[in-house]
Design a protein around this motif. Structure first.
Motif, PDB file in Angstrom:
ATOM      1  N   PRO A 353       0.898  -1.244  -0.042  1.00 24.02           N
ATOM      2  CA  PRO A 353       0.034  -0.002  -0.093  1.00 24.02           C
ATOM      3  C   PRO A 353       0.676   1.248   0.060  1.00 24.02           C
ATOM      4  CG  PRO A 353      -0.137  -1.073   2.123  1.00 24.02           C
ATOM      5  CD  PRO A 353       0.667  -2.267   1.064  1.00 24.02           C
ATOM      6  N   LYS A 392     -12.727   4.734  -1.622  1.00 23.86           N
ATOM      7  CA  LYS A 392     -12.002   4.113  -0.681  1.00 23.86           C
ATOM      8  C   LYS A 392     -12.538   2.688  -0.258  1.00 23.86           C
ATOM      9  CE  LYS A 392     -10.104   6.993   2.815  1.00 23.86           C
ATOM     10  NZ  LYS A 392     -10.314   8.058   3.708  1.00 23.86           N
ATOM     11  N   GLN A 396     -10.616  -0.821  -1.110  1.00 26.34           N
ATOM     12  CA  GLN A 396     -10.161  -1.680  -0.230  1.00 26.34           C
ATOM     13  C   GLN A 396     -10.530  -3.064  -0.355  1.00 26.34           C
ATOM     14  OE1 GLN A 396     -12.016  -0.172   3.403  1.00 26.34           O
ATOM     15  NE2 GLN A 396     -10.115   0.711   3.875  1.00 26.34           N
ATOM     16  N   ARG A 399      -8.662  -4.615  -3.330  1.00 31.52           N
ATOM     17  CA  ARG A 399      -7.253  -4.924  -2.519  1.00 31.52           C
ATOM     18  C   ARG A 399      -7.458  -6.199  -1.945  1.00 31.52           C
ATOM     19  NH1 ARG A 399      -2.931  -2.003  -2.529  1.00 31.52           N
ATOM     20  NH2 ARG A 399      -2.250  -3.059  -0.764  1.00 31.52           N
ATOM     21  N   ALA A 400      -8.539  -6.300  -1.070  1.00 32.30           N
ATOM     22  CA  ALA A 400      -8.932  -7.565  -0.300  1.00 32.30           C
ATOM     23  C   ALA A 400      -8.742  -8.791  -1.232  1.00 32.30           C
ATOM     24  CB  ALA A 400      -9.909  -7.434   0.464  1.00 32.30           C
TER      25      ALA A 400
END
Ligand code: SF4
Ligand code: SF4
Length: 410
Positions: A353, A392, A396, A399-400
């Motif tokens: 990140p 956001k 997230q 990315r997860a």
């Protein structure tokens, strides 16, 4: 050394003289942006580009100790092609790492070994920003060291690359009998850093002036607002946006070499074509008006004056500072969605990140920024704009999903 005249069709490279009358190609090859392959440089591709430039008459190649892999790649390519004696190598002392006279020899010898050569044509103190840095080098004995290296022939010319303000530039310039200097200069930066005043003062001393960031790290090509593109088109010159930037520089007799970080054959050919046809005093009053309109268009839209030089990196918390600013500016120069989508691709979805929210406000980056950007404050502003809540959450989630661990490791 006689200039090597180019053989690219329709190209006859032009040369300007250094302090000792040596002919330097008006276009220099900046060796900081070679294409990567795995963890290193794609040396074969770099070789094709360097040799195309050499064949077109480029004889000035600029690198530095801290450009990853660059010196070693150049050493390999020049040796393979037997052209060391026909070209000029400019490289740089990492002066920020120097604490003793022994360190001067250590870094310089390492650079010679990487470059596979016994001498450097142009050796520069890298990234001076104020006279205190030069004073510190004098305190470890650099003046004797330079004299010794010049005497034995391992350094032919001495200079410095610069990123501070005009006052400090003039102090450093007037403190020593330099052979050359390297400054950031382009039609957007006429009044910042060394600026036109520094350029003229250096030229008045008869030293070579090498220009870096002639297109502000590509921004004067890739991030022009529509109004700027239109001003160029309406001029009727038919020049590309890069051409406007280069011709503005070549127009000035005080400029000796303009560096370009070329990483494609097309770019090499295009830049060689421009350097073979541009000349001093060719820009008309109408051309200057066009560039003034272009500059106005850019300044009106840009939120952070980041050139992408990366001197602020690495951030100890992993924040991608230039990447964040590039995308933030793109929101205003291109469009909101363009900026945000570039952010997701280039910053938001990297494995490690790199968000501005990771910043702990240590201020390390700001000490190195040649543009004096209040990075900590601007990062927070950029982050708010680039990552509103829905983005956001989406980033997230992405990315997860992308970086989830294989189930047997859980
Ligand atoms: S102030 Fe923030 S962005 Fe700058 S180096 Fe420190 S942690 Fe990184
Ligand atoms: S923030 Fe400053 S140091 Fe960092 S890339 Fe931008 S201009 Fe360079």
């Amino acid at each position: 050394m006689d200039p090597h005249f180019g053989s690219q069709e329709g190209v006859r490279m032009q040369y300007r003289k250094d302090k000792n009358g040596e002919a330097l190609s008006m276009l220099g090859f900046g060796c900081m942006r070679f294409t990567k392959k795995g963890a290193g440089i794609d040396v074969d591709k770099a070789e094709r580009e360097l040799m195309a430039a050499y064949e077109a008459g480029v004889n000035y190649f600029d690198t530095a100790y801290i450009y990853p892999g660059s010196e070693a790649a150049l050493g390999e390519i020049f040796e393979r092609n037997h052209i060391r004696e026909k070209i000029h190598i400019a490289t740089k002392l990492p002066q920020y790492l120097i604490g003793s006279r022994a360190a001067l020899d250590r870094y310089f010898n390492e650079e010679l070994a990487r470059l596979r050569t016994s001498y450097v044509d142009y050796y520069l103190m890298h990234h001076l920003t104020d006279i205190a840095m030069w004073e510190k080098l004098k305190n470890v004995g650099i003046l004797d060291w330079i004299a010794e290296k010049k005497r034995e022939g391992s350094i032919r010319n001495i200079g410095f690359s610069y990123h501070g303000n005009t006052d400090n530039f003039l102090k450093i310039l007037n403190d020593y009998d330099w052979d050359l200097c390297q400054i950031q200069y382009n039609y957007m930066d006429e009044l910042s850093q060394a600026g036109a005043a520094g350029l003229k003062a250096a030229a008045a001393k008869g030293i070579a002036v090498v220009i870096m960031a002639p297109l502000r790290g590509g921004k004067l090509v890739n991030m022009l607002p529509e109004s700027a593109r239109k001003a160029m088109e309406d001029s009727g010159r038919g020049w590309t946006s890069a051409e406007w930037g280069f011709r503005w520089l070549f127009n000035q007799p005080e400029v000796t070499v303009v560096l370009s970080g070329m990483n494609s054959l097309d770019m090499v050919q295009e830049n060689c074509r421009i350097a073979s046809s541009a000349g001093i005093g060719e820009l008309t009053a109408a051309d200057f008006e066009t560039l003034a309109a272009v500059s106005r268009g850019i300044r009106e839209r840009e939120k952070v004056g980041c050139t992408g030089c990366r001197y602020c990196m690495p951030c100890p918390r992993g924040v991608d500072i230039p990447g964040t600013f590039r995308c933030y500016n793109a929101m205003f120069i291109e469009s909101k969605s363009q900026g945000r989508s570039q952010f997701i691709q280039t910053v938001g979805l990297t494995r490690e990140p790199a968000f501005a929210s990771q910043c702990i406000r240590c201020g390390k980056c700001e000490q190195h920024c040649p543009q004096s950007i209040p990075i900590r404050e601007k990062l927070q502003e950029a982050d708010r704009a680039l990552r509103p809540l829905p983005y956001k959450i989406a980033i997230q989630a992405a990315r997860a999903f992308m970086f989830r661990r294989p189930s047997h490791n859980r």
